[in-house]
Design a protein around this motif. Structure first.
Motif, PDB file in Angstrom:
ATOM      1  N   GLU A  44      12.067-149.702  81.022  1.00 19.58           N
ATOM      2  CA  GLU A  44      10.792-150.374  81.264  1.00 19.58           C
ATOM      3  C   GLU A  44      10.987-151.889  81.231  1.00 19.58           C
ATOM      4  O   GLU A  44      11.552-152.429  80.276  1.00 19.58           O
ATOM      5  N   HIS A  45      10.547-152.553  82.262  1.00 17.19           N
ATOM      6  CA  HIS A  45      10.591-154.016  82.445  1.00 17.19           C
ATOM      7  C   HIS A  45      11.985-154.482  82.883  1.00 17.19           C
ATOM      8  O   HIS A  45      12.110-155.161  83.881  1.00 17.19           O
ATOM      9  N   ALA A  46      13.029-154.133  82.117  1.00 16.80           N
ATOM     10  CA  ALA A  46      14.417-154.471  82.484  1.00 16.80           C
ATOM     11  C   ALA A  46      14.512-155.909  82.969  1.00 16.80           C
ATOM     12  O   ALA A  46      15.234-156.212  83.915  1.00 16.80           O
ATOM     13  N   GLY A  59       7.530-142.782  76.642  1.00 19.21           N
ATOM     14  CA  GLY A  59       7.672-144.122  77.194  1.00 19.21           C
ATOM     15  C   GLY A  59       7.313-145.270  76.283  1.00 19.21           C
ATOM     16  O   GLY A  59       6.646-145.103  75.260  1.00 19.21           O
ATOM     17  N   GLU A  60       7.773-146.434  76.724  1.00 16.22           N
ATOM     18  CA  GLU A  60       7.529-147.727  76.066  1.00 16.22           C
ATOM     19  C   GLU A  60       8.237-147.786  74.709  1.00 16.22           C
ATOM     20  O   GLU A  60       9.359-148.218  74.645  1.00 16.22           O
ATOM     21  N   ALA A  61       7.592-147.355  73.630  1.00 18.37           N
ATOM     22  CA  ALA A  61       8.203-147.384  72.291  1.00 18.37           C
ATOM     23  C   ALA A  61       9.056-148.633  72.139  1.00 18.37           C
ATOM     24  O   ALA A  61      10.258-148.580  71.895  1.00 18.37           O
ATOM     25  N   LEU A 112       2.367-153.841  86.357  1.00 18.94           N
ATOM     26  CA  LEU A 112       1.725-155.080  85.893  1.00 18.94           C
ATOM     27  C   LEU A 112       1.441-155.061  84.398  1.00 18.94           C
ATOM     28  O   LEU A 112       0.998-156.059  83.841  1.00 18.94           O
ATOM     29  N   ASP A 113       1.691-153.913  83.755  1.00 20.75           N
ATOM     30  CA  ASP A 113       1.564-153.830  82.301  1.00 20.75           C
ATOM     31  C   ASP A 113       0.181-154.274  81.818  1.00 20.75           C
ATOM     32  O   ASP A 113       0.049-154.808  80.720  1.00 20.75           O
ATOM     33  N   SER A 114      -0.845-154.055  82.626  1.00 18.05           N
ATOM     34  CA  SER A 114      -2.197-154.477  82.226  1.00 18.05           C
ATOM     35  C   SER A 114      -2.513-153.857  80.868  1.00 18.05           C
ATOM     36  O   SER A 114      -2.196-152.690  80.650  1.00 18.05           O
ATOM     37  N   ALA A 134       2.917-147.885  87.713  1.00 21.41           N
ATOM     38  CA  ALA A 134       3.966-147.172  86.976  1.00 21.41           C
ATOM     39  C   ALA A 134       3.942-147.421  85.472  1.00 21.41           C
ATOM     40  O   ALA A 134       4.658-146.738  84.729  1.00 21.41           O
ATOM     41  N   HIS A 135       3.134-148.390  85.028  1.00 18.49           N
ATOM     42  CA  HIS A 135       3.167-148.683  83.589  1.00 18.49           C
ATOM     43  C   HIS A 135       2.026-149.639  83.251  1.00 18.49           C
ATOM     44  O   HIS A 135       2.063-150.811  83.617  1.00 18.49           O
ATOM     45  N   SER A 136       1.000-149.121  82.590  1.00 14.03           N
ATOM     46  CA  SER A 136      -0.019-150.006  82.017  1.00 14.03           C
ATOM     47  C   SER A 136      -0.690-149.261  80.871  1.00 14.03           C
ATOM     48  O   SER A 136      -0.163-148.239  80.418  1.00 14.03           O
ATOM     49  N   HIS A 137      -1.824-149.779  80.422  1.00 14.97           N
ATOM     50  CA  HIS A 137      -2.325-149.325  79.123  1.00 14.97           C
ATOM     51  C   HIS A 137      -3.806-148.991  79.130  1.00 14.97           C
ATOM     52  O   HIS A 137      -4.561-149.478  78.294  1.00 14.97           O
ATOM     53  N   LEU A 138      -4.239-148.167  80.060  1.00 19.19           N
ATOM     54  CA  LEU A 138      -5.613-147.671  80.016  1.00 19.19           C
ATOM     55  C   LEU A 138      -5.880-147.071  78.628  1.00 19.19           C
ATOM     56  O   LEU A 138      -5.016-146.336  78.137  1.00 19.19           O
ATOM     57  N   MET A 143       4.772-154.582  75.659  1.00 16.72           N
ATOM     58  CA  MET A 143       3.521-154.431  74.943  1.00 16.72           C
ATOM     59  C   MET A 143       3.777-153.799  73.593  1.00 16.72           C
ATOM     60  O   MET A 143       4.344-152.750  73.505  1.00 16.72           O
ATOM     61  N   CYS A 144       3.347-154.456  72.570  1.00 17.81           N
ATOM     62  CA  CYS A 144       3.560-153.879  71.253  1.00 17.81           C
ATOM     63  C   CYS A 144       2.239-153.554  70.580  1.00 17.81           C
ATOM     64  O   CYS A 144       2.008-152.449  70.137  1.00 17.81           O
ATOM     65  N   LEU A 163      -0.564-152.808  71.520  1.00 21.58           N
ATOM     66  CA  LEU A 163      -1.350-151.705  72.038  1.00 21.58           C
ATOM     67  C   LEU A 163      -0.575-150.414  72.153  1.00 21.58           C
ATOM     68  O   LEU A 163      -1.157-149.353  72.216  1.00 21.58           O
ATOM     69  N   CYS A 164       0.775-150.534  72.239  1.00 26.62           N
ATOM     70  CA  CYS A 164       1.451-149.339  72.708  1.00 26.62           C
ATOM     71  C   CYS A 164       2.500-148.807  71.749  1.00 26.62           C
ATOM     72  O   CYS A 164       2.920-147.678  71.894  1.00 26.62           O
ATOM     73  N   SER A 165       2.963-149.584  70.788  1.00 24.80           N
ATOM     74  CA  SER A 165       3.806-148.947  69.796  1.00 24.80           C
ATOM     75  C   SER A 165       2.896-147.972  69.063  1.00 24.80           C
ATOM     76  O   SER A 165       1.685-148.148  69.032  1.00 24.80           O
ATOM     77  N   VAL A 212      -0.055-144.116  81.877  1.00 25.24           N
ATOM     78  CA  VAL A 212      -0.478-144.634  80.578  1.00 25.24           C
ATOM     79  C   VAL A 212       0.768-144.731  79.704  1.00 25.24           C
ATOM     80  O   VAL A 212       1.358-143.708  79.335  1.00 25.24           O
ATOM     81  N   ALA A 213       1.163-145.968  79.397  1.00 24.54           N
ATOM     82  CA  ALA A 213       2.448-146.193  78.732  1.00 24.54           C
ATOM     83  C   ALA A 213       2.305-146.108  77.220  1.00 24.54           C
ATOM     84  O   ALA A 213       2.196-147.108  76.525  1.00 24.54           O
ATOM     85  N   GLY A 214       2.278-144.884  76.729  1.00 27.17           N
ATOM     86  CA  GLY A 214       2.259-144.681  75.288  1.00 27.17           C
ATOM     87  C   GLY A 214       0.974-144.057  74.798  1.00 27.17           C
ATOM     88  O   GLY A 214      -0.103-144.634  74.915  1.00 27.17           O
TER      89      GLY A 214
HETATM   90 ZN   LIG Z   1       3.526-151.930  78.305  1.00 27.49          ZN
END
Ligand SMILES: [Zn+2]
Ligand SMILES: [Zn+2]
Length: 580
Positions: free
Chosen positions: A415-417, A326-328, A479-481, A105-109, A1-2, A4-6, A271-273
């Motif tokens: 993350e994701h790997a 995280g993420e970045a 699921l990286d929603s 473990a990783h999404s974007h609320l 995710m870029c 939303l999350c960078s 919350v990933a970022g």
């Molecule tokens: Zn993400």
């Protein structure tokens, strides 16, 4: 995710309004009146089901008792029901299955709620209904008709590989929606999007505009003119012109996201970022009862800035806590041709040079310096790397930091790997680095990974859960929603079946058992975030975070796992979702 999350993308997307959420006076929750109960009696007893502790040495049970938001006893119906007093609420599970609450473990609320409320849905079946460019235009037109004339028109979730035309929309396509209002149609991978002519004009993008560092402005090979498609860092050239969201809009989005996740059985979301503003907003939402789930915030931002990051590792409590960095996003997304690979993509899209391998959003030496600073400051680091070349760079950075500052129980993660090679999994094991896999890729993009992006051999190895298990490498699933809808049961189904959209099996050797995948969605995710002491399994003393399912995913036919329903979700003893 870029997008939303960078850090820059998140700020553009959320419009810097998160700080205002905390400043806005949200109505506080009334203090719950505690019902008087005999000393030691449980508040609630769940009985008559299959209770799955997922804890070593604890066999399945029938009943569980909850007192003061924590689990107090697990056992047979007879033993647990005998603990109940007249004031104890008794919940008959009627033969259903009670598990530890799922940990996302990783999404974007709050992005999933935000998109659902304010953006046109451009996704293809089974998530949405868009099957071609005409559908996409129609969806944006509907959204435009509902908004103010001339206002931005936003759409989310198209995937060019699922459109009949097999290509990204263009600015000219979107101009059919409006020639005057700016339009942004974001790809479902969050790493790219398409602007119409009005939006390109607003952003000042012409054939003379150079690609920004870490981004690409796609151009027509014949004319050199921008097509409208902007990748990675180039997306912010347009998104930064979008109007800031109001605190009320953000709060509505958080409420909607919380409800979506609760309905999916999630009790803790990562919350990933986010920054100090996100942390403050999460606390404001929690105080107002908008956020009922637990949230772990992985910080982003520039760790090399003077003074470092604004919040230390672990700030907070068991409802909202800072949990690492995280993420970045280091590289992009494989299905967007921006994941950074050691070997070329299998089949190239028009305009990509022979031998094309993708790229990173920032240089490897900057990655190394950031990881070094974060590790020295005590953060758990969990950076986005999809392509195996990106994973190599990330593991180099992790290894250098460990070598320089000393090995500790760091629980660093990739993350994701997605395309992690066997040798990389072994290296991760050696370094104590773990992974969070987006295994649902096998369903959503598995056919394209095999036929277009990676080829059969590499595609069979994406999200290598079984290989990780053989190495005793703990991993979580996510699921990286909003990339795909929040559904831990869908991730479980994908981990067990690896069935693609077309019904084929992608990499059968990497399938795992339902019991193993359940660990990845609960206790192993809790462990990665240093929360295995208070959640992730059912044991006396742990938080009463519970998910009740219509059937036991360990025993239903594997293909039926995705049909299992979430009947009830409980956070700290309080029901946040209930379906009869
Ligand atoms: Zn993400
Ligand atoms: Zn990511």
């Amino acid at each position: 995710m870029c997008t939303l999350c960078s850090d820059h993308g998140r700020r553009a997307f959320l419009g810097g309004s998160l700080a205002a959420v905390a400043a806005a006076a949200l109505p506080a929750l009334p203090a719950a009146a505690a019902a008087p109960r005999p000393h030691g009696a449980p508040d609630t007893v769940y009985h008559g089901g299959t209770v799955v502790p997922l804890a070593p040495g604890r066999p399945d049970a029938q009943a569980i008792a909850v007192t003061g938001g924590r689990i107090t006893a697990i056992g047979s119906d007879r033993r647990i029901r005998a603990l109940a007093a007249r004031t104890t609420e008794q919940v008959d599970l009627r033969g259903t299955t009670l598990l530890p609450g799922f940990i996302d473990a990783h999404s974007h609320l709050p992005a999933p709620g935000l998109i659902g409320l304010y953006w046109a849905d451009l996704s293809s079946p089974p998530v949405g209904t868009v099957t071609g460019i005409a559908d996409l235009i129609a969806a944006l037109k509907t959204k435009a008709a509902a908004g103010a004339p001339g206002a931005w028109i936003l759409g989310w979730g198209y995937d060019q590989t699922l459109l009949a035309e097999g290509r990204h929309p263009t600015a000219a396509d979107l101009d059919q929606v409006s020639a005057t209002a700016p339009i942004w149609a974001a790809h479902t991978n969050g790493h790219m999007g398409v602007a119409n002519t009005a939006a390109l004009r607003l952003a000042g993008i012409t054939e003379h505009t150079p690609d920004p560092p870490g981004g690409v402005i796609a151009r027509d090979p014949a004319t050199g003119r921008p097509t409208g498609l902007l990748q990675e860092a180039a997306t912010t050239l347009v998104t930064r012109h979008q109007p800031a969201l109001t605190p009320a809009q953000l709060t509505a989005a958080a409420r909607a996201t919380d409800a979506l996740y609760a309905a999916a059985g999630v009790t803790t979301t990562v919350v990933a970022g986010g920054g100090a503003d996100t942390y403050a907003a999460l606390n404001a939402w929690r105080a107002a009862g908008v956020l009922r789930l637990r949230a772990l915030l992985m910080l982003n931002g520039d760790p090399l800035a003077p003074g470092g990051l604004p919040l230390p590792e672990g700030t907070g409590d068991d409802r909202v806590r800072v949990s690492g960095y995280g993420e970045a996003v280091y590289d992009g997304s494989i299905q967007g041709y921006t994941g950074y690979l050691t070997q070329p993509y299998h089949r190239l899209a028009d305009g990509l040079p022979a031998g094309y391998r993708g790229y990173t959003n920032y240089p490897a030496d900057l990655l190394k310096r950031r990881v070094d600073a974060l590790y020295a400051a005590g953060y758990a680091i969990r950076l986005h790397a999809n392509g195996d070349a990106a994973i190599d760079d990330l593991l180099d950075a992790y290894e250098a930091a460990i070598a320089k500052h000393g090995r500790r129980d760091h629980r660093m993660r990739v993350e994701h790997a997605q395309t992690a090679r066997p040798d990389q999994l072994r290296r991760m094991r050696r370094l104590g680095v773990t992974a969070s896999f987006f295994v649902s890729h096998t369903y959503y993009w598995g056919d394209q990974h095999r036929d277009v992006f990676l080829g059969p051999e590499r595609a069979a190895r994406i999200s290598p859960l079984r290989s990780a298990q053989r190495l005793n490498l703990r991993h979580s699933l996510h699921l990286d929603s909003p990339v795909v809808p929040m559904s831990p049961l869908q991730a479980l189904w994908s981990a067990v079946n690896r069935t693609t959209r077309s019904g084929r099996v992608l990499g059968p050797a990497e399938r795992v058992t339902p019991a193993r995948a359940l660990r990845a969605l609960t206790i192993d995710a809790a462990w990665q975030h240093f929360h295995d002491h208070d959640r992730g399994s059912l044991e006396p003393g742990k938080l009463a975070d519970l998910t009740v399912l219509s059937a036991d995913p360990r025993t239903v036919p594997p293909q039926r796992i995705k049909d299992v329903q979430v009947l009830r979700t409980v956070v700290g003893g309080t029901t946040v979702h209930h379906r009869d």
